[in-house]
Scaffold this active site. Structure first.
Site, PDB file in Angstrom:
ATOM      1  N   CYS A   2       0.835  -1.203   0.000  1.00  0.00           N
ATOM      2  CA  CYS A   2       0.000   0.000   0.000  1.00  0.00           C
ATOM      3  C   CYS A   2       0.867   1.249   0.000  1.00  0.00           C
ATOM      4  O   CYS A   2       2.081   1.188  -0.129  1.00  0.00           O
ATOM      5  CB  CYS A   2      -0.962   0.009   1.180  1.00  0.00           C
ATOM      6  SG  CYS A   2      -0.200   0.455   2.724  1.00  0.00           S
TER       7      CYS A   2
HETATM    8  N1  GLN Z   1      -0.496  -6.545   4.383  1.00  0.00           N
HETATM    9  C1  GLN Z   1      -1.454  -5.605   3.918  1.00  0.00           C
HETATM   10  C2  GLN Z   1      -2.842  -6.156   3.850  1.00  0.00           C
HETATM   11  O1  GLN Z   1      -3.134  -7.195   3.379  1.00  0.00           O
HETATM   12  C3  GLN Z   1      -1.084  -5.113   2.552  1.00  0.00           C
HETATM   13  C4  GLN Z   1      -1.557  -3.743   2.324  1.00  0.00           C
HETATM   14  C5  GLN Z   1      -0.579  -2.784   2.839  1.00  0.00           C
HETATM   15  O2  GLN Z   1       0.545  -2.669   2.352  1.00  0.00           O
HETATM   16  N2  GLN Z   1      -0.989  -2.161   3.899  1.00  0.00           N
HETATM   17  O3  GLN Z   1      -3.722  -5.544   4.269  1.00  0.00           O
END
Ligand code: GLN
Length: 252
Positions: A2
């Site tokens: 993100c």
């Molecule tokens: N690990 C995060 C999720 O699945 C990926 C999105 C982000 O980078 N926050 O929500």
């Protein structure tokens, strides 16, 4: 993954930070310039902001792409704040958690966001979940890697750790158990920003004269004062101060 952003400074309409800049978070949701993993960030979004004289922030989160939410465009025009966190999400795994999985996560005065992924979630990180109180696991904000990382950070904040180590220690723990984890974390109480660069891009714009600090996954405009944070660094900032500390390598 993100893109996220934290702002401390004079009160501004949320849209001034997120929608108006040429490469602001709204545009980053479909055309990020520096993102190292993933292409679009269309799996929801969230904004958290503080009002003067209230230590507990408000949040607005949705499961839809930020560009398609007319309610957000309206709010962003008139809501003003001097302390803001916002994120656009690209889910690590498909899931039905919707807005519950959209950052920022919150507890009391804290807002938290994770830009990154823990490969092999959830099995890979199960050894660390065992260190959490059972109540913390049952109260996980969502069934995602980011919600588990938030639970690890929150457990340390509740135990009285300073915010910098409450971010840095879980980064080392998770990276120790799951090498290859990307752990760009962002934490604020509306007065200071704490952030880690661990596997993805992180930038800051510090304007001490204006009393304004922005920390973001990537610059939202072409202001030459943006600086990149080196990988494996902890950033701590207020409106007028900013420091960078190298993070220790994990113990395998
Ligand atoms: N690990 C995060 C999720 O699945 C990926 C999105 C982000 O980078 N926050 O929500």
């Amino acid at each position: 993954m993100c893109r996220h952003l934290a702002y401390l400074g004079p009160e501004v309409p949320l849209g001034r930070l997120l929608a108006e800049p040429e490469h602001g978070l709204v545009r980053q949701s479909w055309a990020p310039r520096r993102q190292r993993h993933g292409t679009v960030n269309a799996d929801g979004f969230g904004v958290g902001w503080y009002a003067a004289d209230d230590p507990v922030p408000a949040r607005y989160r949705r499961a839809v792409p930020i560009w398609g939410d007319a309610g957000f465009a309206d709010l962003a025009r008139v809501v003003r704040s001097g302390a803001v966190v916002a994120a656009v999400r690209s889910a690590t795994l498909p899931g039905a958690d919707g807005e519950a999985a959209a950052a920022p996560f919150a507890d009391g005065p804290w807002l938290f966001s994770h830009n990154g992924a823990v490969p092999g979630w959830p099995e890979s990180v199960a050894p660390l979940a065992g260190g959490l109180a059972p109540g913390a696991l049952l109260r996980l904000a969502a069934g995602t890697d980011s919600a588990l990382v938030w639970a690890l950070v929150l457990a340390r904040l509740r135990a009285g750790d300073d915010p910098g180590s409450a971010l840095a220690e879980p980064v080392r723990e998770v990276a120790g158990v799951v090498p290859g984890s990307r752990l760009n974390l962002l934490l604020t109480d509306g007065r200071a920003i704490h952030a880690t660069a661990w596997g993805d891009s992180l930038w800051y714009l510090a304007d001490r004269t204006a009393g304004r600090t922005v920390v973001a996954s990537e610059p939202y405009d072409d202001d030459p004062r943006w600086s990149e944070v080196p990988d494996r660094t902890l950033l701590t900032a207020t409106r007028t101060e900013l420091s960078l500390t190298p993070l220790k390598e994990p113990t395998p």
